[in-house]
Design an enzyme around this catalytic site. Sequence first.
Site, short mmCIF file in Angstrom:
data_model
loop_
_atom_site.label_atom_id
_atom_site.label_comp_id
_atom_site.label_asym_id
_atom_site.label_seq_id
_atom_site.Cartn_x
_atom_site.Cartn_y
_atom_site.Cartn_z
CG HIS A 122 -1.99 0.95 1.26
ND1 HIS A 122 -3.01 0.92 2.18
CD2 HIS A 122 -2.25 2.03 0.49
CE1 HIS A 122 -3.84 1.92 1.97
NE2 HIS A 122 -3.40 2.61 0.95
CB ALA A 123 3.71 2.23 2.19
#
Length: 202
Positions: free
Chosen positions: A55-56
């Site tokens: 996600h990051a």
Amino acid sequence: MARMITVDRDYVMSKYKLSKLKDIEDLVAQAVAVNIPFNNPITGFCAFTHKAGIHAKAILNNPSTYEIINPADFGLTRYVHFTSRLTGWNAIKSRAMQLNIDMSDEEFKQCTTKVKAMADIRQLAVDDVDSVIRAFHRSITQGVDVPLLQDLTAEEEKKFVQKEREMREVPEKRELDQVVDEQVETGKVVEKAKANGIAAGA
């Protein structure tokens, strides 16, 4: 408000002072003595917080892959969480760059393994992760072992070594990186289409 801005951002930005939304919410919450839910849309602490590695990575490469609205429009900032066992090497690399520490991608991945292993045995603060990054960097530049954290107990050190060994035995999931790269490219295509006046679903 979130729905409105996704439909016509320019109109909403010209009609409302969105940067005041958080201040108004804080004022009302204080007046009625209630806490603002951490997962409140837009203004909640977690609204623009990104944690998991995959996600990051997408957020760092192209925020639009996971954010349909820009936190800056509301006077807010996104936060990439990098102190948990779920952190990814792109988040650690981003933090290291903020600390003016440069390493190869492979070294960032090794450093991330240490951060994840450490987070598995104790709760880490930002200063703790910074210490791990700096210590790891010194160890590879000076060629000597540097303690990652000064206050580790013997029991924690033993658990850390075990956790790090376990993580190294798990094969890296390259296919997840590929998914993120594809999402980033898709996001770029969507942005280019919007710039050319092509609406989604048209």
